[in-house]
Scaffold this active site. Structure first.
Site, PDB file in Angstrom:
ATOM      1  CE  LYS A 108      -1.726   2.730   3.132  1.00  9.40           C
ATOM      2  NZ  LYS A 108      -2.277   3.218   4.382  1.00  9.40           N
TER       3      LYS A 108
ATOM      4  CG  ASP B 235      -7.026   2.295   1.830  1.00 15.18           C
ATOM      5  OD1 ASP B 235      -7.909   1.902   1.037  1.00 15.18           O
ATOM      6  OD2 ASP B 235      -7.119   3.366   2.448  1.00 15.18           O
TER       7      ASP B 235
END
Ligand code: SF4
Length: 215
Positions: free
Chosen positions: A125, A144
């Site tokens: 991420k 995310d």
């Protein structure tokens, strides 16, 4: 599988009324400085945006380069970034990341996924967001928990975790939208399609959404 494009077009307009997520704002304010985007993204994990923004501001007021931040003790970094989630672990990771940027990458934040993933506390991420915001990558989707949750609710993917979602999204979202998926879905996730009690009645894409898993 529902077509993501009409949803993405509607969200692109709808999110204008809200503030951008904290790391996007920091990216704009710092002219896409890779180092501050990297550190702010590390701090943002499982932390509310207002807390990330305030913690980043306190830390960057004291140090804003790998060289100056590497000189701070973890206990000092802890105090500056508190109360972000896991502030003790993040303080250690932040300092070690600064040291490795200096010792292994000549003081520059690396610009490849493979190299970014070797830094302590940096996962896909964080690496994807740094590549998108600071290295202008058009080849990445940053996933995310918001992106993972909403992509599943919208029926674009059927996945068990963000990594699976990222790889599935590369197959279903047209490439031109890849860098913007995170901005659109995170803003939507913070304001409308929340983890608990999503505001489906006030959602501009409700007619296009099968609401998979929404009770
Ligand atoms: S209709 Fe509900 S579940 Fe679907 S995107 Fe909107 S808020 Fe989320």
């Amino acid at each position: 599988m529902p077509d993501p494009v009409p949803v993405l077009k509607l969200l692109a307009k709808a999110i204008r009324r809200w503030e951008e997520p904290a790391v996007e704002k920091i990216s704009e304010e710092t002219k896409e400085d890779p180092f501050r985007v990297l550190i702010a993204t590390m701090l943002s994990a499982q932390t509310k945006d207002a807390v990330t923004a305030a913690a980043s501001a306190r830390l960057f007021a004291v140090a804003r380069t790998p060289r100056t931040m590497a000189k701070l003790r973890p206990s000092r970094i802890q105090k500056l970034i508190y109360p972000v989630s896991f502030y003790r672990v993040k303080a250690v990771h932040v300092r070690e990341t600064c040291r490795q940027i200096l010792s292994r990458f000549g003081g520059q934040v690396p610009a490849t996924m493979e190299e970014l993933l070797t830094l302590p506390g940096v996962g896909r991420k964080t690496a994807n967001l740094v590549l998108i915001l600071s290295h202008a990558s058009k080849d990445n989707i940053c996933v995310d928990t918001h992106v993972h949750r909403i992509a599943n609710r919208l029926g674009w993917v059927r996945t068990r975790n963000p990594t699976e979602t990222e790889h599935a999204l590369y197959r279903v979202v047209p490439r031109r939208y890849w860098p913007r998926v995170n901005l659109y879905l995170v803003t939507w996730g913070q304001n409308v399609c929340r983890p608990v009690y999503p505001k489906c009645g006030a959602c501009v894409v409700s007619t296009l959404c099968p609401r998979v898993g929404v009770k």
